[in-house]
Every structure is written in structure tokens, then in C-alpha cells.
Design a protein around this motif. Structure first.
Motif, mmCIF file in Angstrom:
data_model
loop_
_atom_site.group_PDB
_atom_site.id
_atom_site.type_symbol
_atom_site.label_atom_id
_atom_site.label_comp_id
_atom_site.label_asym_id
_atom_site.label_seq_id
_atom_site.Cartn_x
_atom_site.Cartn_y
_atom_site.Cartn_z
ATOM 1 N N LEU A 1 0.833 -1.207 0.000
ATOM 2 C CA LEU A 1 0.000 0.000 0.000
ATOM 3 C C LEU A 1 0.867 1.256 0.000
ATOM 4 N N ARG B 1 2.424 1.616 -3.457
ATOM 5 C CA ARG B 1 1.441 2.071 -4.448
ATOM 6 C C ARG B 1 1.128 3.563 -4.287
ATOM 7 N N SER C 1 -3.037 2.900 -9.432
ATOM 8 C CA SER C 1 -2.694 2.728 -8.019
ATOM 9 C C SER C 1 -3.927 2.874 -7.132
ATOM 10 N N ILE D 1 -4.934 -0.016 -4.607
ATOM 11 C CA ILE D 1 -4.869 0.307 -3.180
ATOM 12 C C ILE D 1 -6.145 -0.153 -2.485
#
Length: 401
Positions: free
Chosen positions: A59, A62, A336, A340
């Protein structure tokens, strides 16, 4: 009228590179808990943390990649991500304690976040707009096949040869992927001065793509539903005494996706996303309900087929939608943003759902997840589906003007 070519050299290379990237991820996430337990005598909770902390790193990776990929450059983010992912894979050979293993897993996840966001952004820029759904669908097969082959092969090698052989295999495949990526021609994004100024400022929209927010938010709950299968299928199979058959669940899952992907991708492009998304969510819900009622082996395999048609089709379609609705110069952020939310659902799911299992049991868990997916169908209608006609009309008017 001839369709633009999809199967270019660059499309094949980035898809193969992404397969080996996710193959390493799934192989290690399925075996690192055993490694932590056997080598360091870690408790079940610590071994589970060694597996799950990877998602936290992903996470973070990203978030950084989504904001920076177009300014720094897609090629630089890709090579940086792959280089660090390869180096950190080598560090597993010399890990000496659980605490160091946790640190390695965290940084490994961050490197994975960089590299996988880069591959997703690059492939989005390579796929022709007229074949967006079809191309994204074929590209998503690299993740599907990795999810099916990675854990199976990793556990087999772990059992018969040992964890170090898994690391050797991952290192070789990642090295080959990195070398192949050097021969890719990666399109560069073009920006106006105003766009560059906006992208360099510190604000929420430079970490997330607002136009991709709706489909990504829905994907969080879909990821939550799929995490119930990834994390608890083995335990559920033990409870209903179908462990031998359960090992074929993901094989059926992958076969069904392979068979259906040529059709679902074309339908997305020719008939629109609603034609694909609505049935995929219904099929995913049916798969979860079938899983909850499984007391014979064939029920488990039928559930695998429905989940493949449902979740497998939805995840590819949702990624295509996130790119489709976003400005071209914000492809990296759209990619992303989608992952995410999806990764967050997959990552938090095992912990959150694990709290309810002692109370409601596995059967009720899968029934509940089926209801959640149906709720997502309604959510999709209000957040995206009902607006498609209006969006197309506005696009037509803008073209005519």
C-alpha cells in the motif's frame, strides 16, 4: 475496419513480467508462514504477521508510485521496483530472526507496490482504447495464473525440496523478467505546464484519482469477499472433510477464467461495462453461496467455477473501468487507486473476518459475503452503472462541439 494490434512485443513482455512478479508474491505468501514457524519457531500470530505485513508495504509503495510515476517516469519506477524486489528476495537467504524477516517483508511489499503499479500503468498506455476491456482482461490473466500456480508450486517445492529452492526459483524468474523489460518501448506521458504544477502540489487528488474512486471503493468490498476464500478455504475444507478436493478449487478457478476471458473482454469493449459487471457480481455471489453449502466435492469445484467467472471477470473489468473514466495523463494514479482499495480489502479481510468466524462459523461467513457482493451490485448501479448513458451523451456532445 481492422482492429489495432493488441499482441505486440511490449504487451507480451509486460504481461510476462507481471506474471513472474505476482508469481513470487503468491508463492512466498503461501510459504513464508511455514518458514517463520519452522526456522524461528514463530507463534501463529507472528507467522501470520510475516505474511500480512507485505500488504502494508504494498500500500505504501502504491501510494508513492501513483503520485510520482508520471513525474519520475514509468521506466524508472519499473526498473527501481524490479531491482529492489530482486535484491530483497535475496535477503531471505540470510535472514536471522523474526524481527528482521518482518522488516524484509515490509520492504519487499513496498518494492512490489512500485513494480506492480508500474506494470499496470505501462500496459494501460500500450493497450489500444478500442480494445481496452479485452487487453486488460488478457493482462489480468497474468495475475490469475500466478494466483493459481504460485501457491500450488510453492507448497509442493516447500514440502519436497525446501524453502530455499523457492527463493532460487523466484530469483531466477525475476532476473529474467527484469532483463526482458529492458527491451520494452515504454510510452512517455505528456503534460501541460498546468498539469505538472497541479501534480507537484501536495493534495489528496495527487495520491488518489477521484474519477476512479467509485469503482475502487466497490472493489474494496469485493476484495473483502475474495479474501474469505484465499484465507479460510483450507480451514473450511478441513471442517467439511474435503481437503483433497479443495486443492483443485483454484485450478478450476483458473481454467474457467482462461476459457471465458476472450469473450468477456470483447463484450466489455463492444457492449459496455454494465453488460459484464452486473452478471459477474451475480455469479460471484452464487459462487460464495455454493461454497457455503458445499458438503460434496463437486459442490466445491462448482463454486470454484462460479468464483472464477464472477470475481475473475469483475476484477479485470473494474481495472479497465478505473483507467477508462480517468484522464489519460493520470493513468498511474488511476491504476494505483484501484489496487490500493482492492489490496486493502484483501489485506484487512483475513483479520476482520477472522474475528467473526468463532461466532458465526465458515458457512455463515460465506453466506454473508454473498450478501455483501449483492449489496455491491446495488452500489455499482448508483455509483457508476446508471451514469454510463449520461457520460456517453456528454462525450458525444463535446466531440460534436
Amino acid at each position: 475496419m481492422n482492429k489495432p494490434n493488441l499482441w505486440t512485443k511490449d504487451f507480451i513482455i509486460v504481461s510476462v513480467a507481471n506474471f513472474f512478479l505476482y508469481f513470487t508474491f503468491y508463492l512466498l505468501i503461501a510459504t513464508v508462514t511455514v518458514f517463520a514457524t519452522e526456522k524461528f519457531h514463530a507463534s501463529p500470530s507472528l507467522a501470520g504477521l510475516a505474511s500480512g505485513i507485505f500488504i502494508v508495504g504494498t500500500l505504501v509503495g502504491r501510494l508513492f508510485a501513483g503520485k510520482s510515476i508520471e513525474q519520475i517516469g514509468r521506466k524508472k519506477i519499473l526498473y527501481t521496483g524490479f531491482t529492489f524486489f530482486l535484491i530483497i528476495t535475496l535477503l531471505y537467504f540470510v535472514v536471522s530472526s523474526v524481527s528482521i524477516l518482518l522488516l524484509i517483508r515490509l520492504f519487499h511489499g513496498a518494492a512490489f507496490g512500485l513494480a506492480s503499479t508500474a506494470t499496470g500503468t505501462i500496459v494501460s498506455s500500450i493497450i489500444p482504447n478500442e480494445r481496452r476491456g479485452e487487453g486488460t482482461g488478457y493482462y489480468a490473466l497474468s495475475v490469475t495464473l500466478a494466483a493459481a500456480v504460485g501457491p500450488f508450486l510453492g507448497m509442493y517445492i516447500n514440502q519436497h525440496v525446501g524453502f530455499e529452492m523457492n527463493l532460487i526459483l523466484c530469483t531466477i524468474l525475476l532476473g529474467l523478467s527484469f532483463l526482458a523489460s529492458l527491451f520494452m518501448i515504454i510510452p512517455k506521458a505528456e503534460f501541460t505546464k498546468e498539469q505538472l504544477k497541479n501534480m507537484n502540489s501536495f493534495k489528496l487528488s495527487n495520491f488518489f484519482e477521484p474519477k476512479a474512486f467509485s469503482i475502487s471503493f466497490i472493489s474494496l468490498f469485493i476484495g473483502l469477499g475474495y479474501s474469505s476464500i484465499l484465507s479460510f478455504l483450507t480451514s473450511y475444507a478441513q471442517e467439511i472433510k474435503l481437503v483433497d478436493v479443495a486443492s483443485f478449487f483454484f485450478i478450476v478457478y483458473a481454467i474457467v477464467i482462461l476459457a471465458s476471458r476472450p469473450f468477456t473482454g470483447r463484450w466489455f469493449d463492444q457492449k459496455g461495462e454494465n453488460f459484464v459487471v452486473y452478471p459477474s457480481l451475480v455469479l460471484f455471489a452464487i459462487g460464495l453461496w455454493t461454497l457455503s453449502q458445499a458438503h460434496q466435492g463437486y459442490f466445491l469445484l462448482i463454486a470454484g467455477a462460479f468464483v472464477g467467472l464472477g470475481y475473475g471477470t469483475y476484477s479485470a473489468a473494474a481495472q479497465a473501468i478505473a483507467i477508462k473514466v480517468s484522464p489519460k495523463h493520470r493513468m498511474g494514479l488511476a491504476t494505483s487507486t484501484y489496487f490500493i482499495f482492492l489490496d486493502f480489502g484483501l489485506g484487512v479481510g483475513p483479520f476482520l473476518l477472522g474475528l467473526f468466524i468463532p461466532i458465526i462459523g465458515f458457512q455463515k461467513l460465506y453466506e454473508t459475503m454473498g450478501v455483501v457482493v449483492i449489496a455491491c451490485l446495488i452500489l455499482y448501479y448508483f455509483l457508476h452503472g446508471k451514469n454510463i448513458g449520461v457520460r456517453k451523451s456528454n462525450q458525444t456532445e463535446s466531440v460534436q462541439q
